[in-house]
Design a protein around this motif. Sequence first.
Motif, mmCIF file in Angstrom:
data_model
loop_
_atom_site.group_PDB
_atom_site.id
_atom_site.type_symbol
_atom_site.label_atom_id
_atom_site.label_comp_id
_atom_site.label_asym_id
_atom_site.label_seq_id
_atom_site.Cartn_x
_atom_site.Cartn_y
_atom_site.Cartn_z
ATOM 1 N N MET A 1 30.657 42.971 -16.355
ATOM 2 C CA MET A 1 29.213 42.912 -15.968
ATOM 3 C C MET A 1 28.970 42.402 -14.821
ATOM 4 O O MET A 1 29.590 41.704 -14.106
ATOM 5 N N PHE A 2 27.923 42.954 -14.076
ATOM 6 C CA PHE A 2 27.507 42.539 -12.869
ATOM 7 C C PHE A 2 26.178 41.782 -12.962
ATOM 8 O O PHE A 2 25.108 42.225 -13.753
ATOM 9 N N LYS A 3 25.721 40.581 -12.523
ATOM 10 C CA LYS A 3 24.752 39.820 -12.197
ATOM 11 C C LYS A 3 24.087 39.977 -10.923
ATOM 12 O O LYS A 3 24.643 39.662 -10.033
ATOM 13 N N ILE A 4 23.104 40.377 -10.899
ATOM 14 C CA ILE A 4 22.479 40.947 -9.447
ATOM 15 C C ILE A 4 21.211 40.060 -9.288
ATOM 16 O O ILE A 4 20.375 39.772 -10.171
ATOM 17 N N LEU A 5 21.090 39.580 -7.835
ATOM 18 C CA LEU A 5 19.560 39.081 -7.786
ATOM 19 C C LEU A 5 19.250 40.033 -6.646
ATOM 20 O O LEU A 5 19.761 40.197 -5.764
ATOM 21 N N VAL A 6 17.835 40.457 -7.078
ATOM 22 C CA VAL A 6 17.089 41.663 -6.229
ATOM 23 C C VAL A 6 16.118 40.892 -5.301
ATOM 24 O O VAL A 6 15.090 40.367 -6.178
ATOM 25 N N ASP A 7 16.171 40.992 -4.191
ATOM 26 C CA ASP A 7 15.251 40.362 -3.272
ATOM 27 C C ASP A 7 13.771 41.199 -3.578
ATOM 28 O O ASP A 7 13.876 42.214 -4.079
ATOM 29 N N THR A 8 12.466 40.311 -3.568
ATOM 30 C CA THR A 8 11.296 41.006 -3.916
ATOM 31 C C THR A 8 10.890 42.246 -2.960
ATOM 32 O O THR A 8 10.266 43.075 -3.281
ATOM 33 N N CYS A 9 11.463 42.300 -1.707
ATOM 34 C CA CYS A 9 11.270 43.318 -0.873
ATOM 35 C C CYS A 9 11.841 44.595 -1.474
ATOM 36 O O CYS A 9 11.293 45.721 -1.348
ATOM 37 N N VAL A 10 12.927 44.470 -2.054
ATOM 38 C CA VAL A 10 13.444 45.918 -2.933
ATOM 39 C C VAL A 10 12.488 46.315 -4.016
ATOM 40 O O VAL A 10 12.466 47.163 -4.276
ATOM 41 N N TRP A 11 12.136 45.302 -4.818
ATOM 42 C CA TRP A 11 11.222 45.545 -5.935
ATOM 43 C C TRP A 11 9.903 46.384 -5.520
ATOM 44 O O TRP A 11 9.474 47.243 -6.067
ATOM 45 N N LEU A 12 9.343 45.656 -4.334
ATOM 46 C CA LEU A 12 8.280 46.282 -3.796
ATOM 47 C C LEU A 12 8.341 47.793 -3.179
ATOM 48 O O LEU A 12 7.659 48.724 -3.283
ATOM 49 N N ASP A 13 9.685 47.756 -2.589
ATOM 50 C CA ASP A 13 9.988 49.430 -2.161
ATOM 51 C C ASP A 13 9.988 50.362 -3.236
ATOM 52 O O ASP A 13 9.568 51.449 -3.114
ATOM 53 N N LEU A 14 10.778 49.744 -4.449
ATOM 54 C CA LEU A 14 10.787 50.612 -5.500
ATOM 55 C C LEU A 14 9.219 51.271 -5.886
ATOM 56 O O LEU A 14 9.000 52.102 -6.633
ATOM 57 N N GLY B 1 28.289 29.956 -8.579
ATOM 58 C CA GLY B 1 29.292 28.850 -8.513
ATOM 59 C C GLY B 1 29.409 28.406 -10.315
ATOM 60 O O GLY B 1 30.604 27.855 -10.700
ATOM 61 N N GLU B 2 28.315 28.882 -10.849
ATOM 62 C CA GLU B 2 28.442 28.491 -12.460
ATOM 63 C C GLU B 2 29.450 29.419 -13.274
ATOM 64 O O GLU B 2 29.781 29.006 -14.389
ATOM 65 N N GLN B 3 29.669 30.361 -12.813
ATOM 66 C CA GLN B 3 30.713 31.391 -13.522
ATOM 67 C C GLN B 3 31.976 31.128 -13.146
ATOM 68 O O GLN B 3 32.633 31.424 -12.412
ATOM 69 N N LYS B 4 32.485 30.260 -13.812
ATOM 70 C CA LYS B 4 33.882 29.598 -13.626
ATOM 71 C C LYS B 4 35.033 30.522 -14.336
ATOM 72 O O LYS B 4 35.939 30.608 -13.761
ATOM 73 N N THR B 5 34.549 30.976 -15.419
ATOM 74 C CA THR B 5 35.701 31.766 -16.091
ATOM 75 C C THR B 5 35.063 33.176 -16.406
ATOM 76 O O THR B 5 33.663 33.401 -16.323
ATOM 77 N N GLY B 6 35.562 34.366 -16.853
ATOM 78 C CA GLY B 6 35.045 35.657 -17.254
ATOM 79 C C GLY B 6 35.227 36.312 -15.983
ATOM 80 O O GLY B 6 35.745 36.078 -15.107
ATOM 81 N N ARG B 7 34.791 37.781 -16.322
ATOM 82 C CA ARG B 7 35.022 38.802 -15.409
ATOM 83 C C ARG B 7 33.547 39.097 -14.713
ATOM 84 O O ARG B 7 33.711 40.175 -14.023
ATOM 85 N N ALA B 8 32.632 38.367 -15.104
ATOM 86 C CA ALA B 8 31.531 38.785 -14.328
ATOM 87 C C ALA B 8 31.531 38.957 -12.917
ATOM 88 O O ALA B 8 32.185 38.141 -12.296
ATOM 89 N N ARG B 9 30.614 39.889 -12.436
ATOM 90 C CA ARG B 9 30.781 39.812 -10.634
ATOM 91 C C ARG B 9 29.428 39.672 -10.622
ATOM 92 O O ARG B 9 28.233 39.982 -11.077
#
Length: 343
Positions: A1-14, A163-171
């Motif tokens: 799984m990918f955990k993503i933070l999308v900046d507001t400017c990206v949402w507004l551009d969409l 930093g909170e993702q100590k284990t698992g395969r999340a990116r």
Amino acid sequence: MFKILVDTCVWLDLAKDYQQRAILTTLEELIHQGDIELILPRVVVDEFNRNKARIIEESSRSLSGTLKRVKEVIEKFGDPQKIDTVLLELNDVDHRLPILGEEAVDTIGRIEQLFACSSIIDISDAVKLRAAQRAIDKRAPFHRQRNGIDDAILIEVYRDAVGEQKTGRARFAFITYNTKDFSHPNASNKLPHPDIQDCFSKVKSHYCITLREMLQRIIPKEFNDFLEELEWVEEPRRLSEIVDAIDEFATKVWYNRHQIMLEKLEEGIIKIVDKETFPIIDHETRPIQRDILEGALRAANEVEKRFGIENLGPWDDFEWGMINGKLSALRWILGDEWDMLDT
């Protein structure tokens, strides 16, 4: 799984660029499948809500004002031989502006649905303190003279999530179009600023300056096929196409009525008069003035030359209904009431 933070400017551009609908649809599908999870700080939601009305307005009104001024300049200074062609193109664009505004409203609704199904992260005091310390130390994103604390909060929220993702395969991925505040000032803007470099790595945490790039990393094999399928959309008809179609169907309706009138003349149901008298008592047997009939015959001859007599009927009830229905619908699009079939 990918955990993503999308900046507001990206949402507004969409939201304001309807051509990115395929990108948004891809993101929606990957979130639905569980391949992506949003890291959604409250500051992103709040900033998006503050700006969404502006995006809707700018999607049509500002461009409409520009078009109006351009038309005025062309009419005043344009080449007389090209003015009609240029104005026709501008009118086509002007006709589509309300559609662009509606697209923005629809896209904003879709983005808000993504927000609604994601966990919103309230900003902790610890994050606020670290963001403030960045301002004191003039570290990115405070290395420039003008900046707000919200950008610093974003990077600190992202740091905590990684930093909170100590284990698992999340990116993880941080996506922003704000390269002036977050990208390397002296190298490729695809690299993060040295002051936030410690948030990223080659495998676990990625810095991206386009949403497309990030999605391509997640599904590299399927991305192009998936996007190609989604990017195909039916473009709205141009205003000139609609006007031409209205003219064709109105002309054919008139021609058919003209033929019915000629049949009534042959059968003696209506008569030819030198001057018609009013008021009209019975429209079914209404006489026709001789000069009007002569003009109508000439007009019918021109219609036959234009379309070819083989393309002017006779039509059965279904075909006749289709022609009248198309004319009514096209006129309705341009502002007439339904069933407006006058010719």
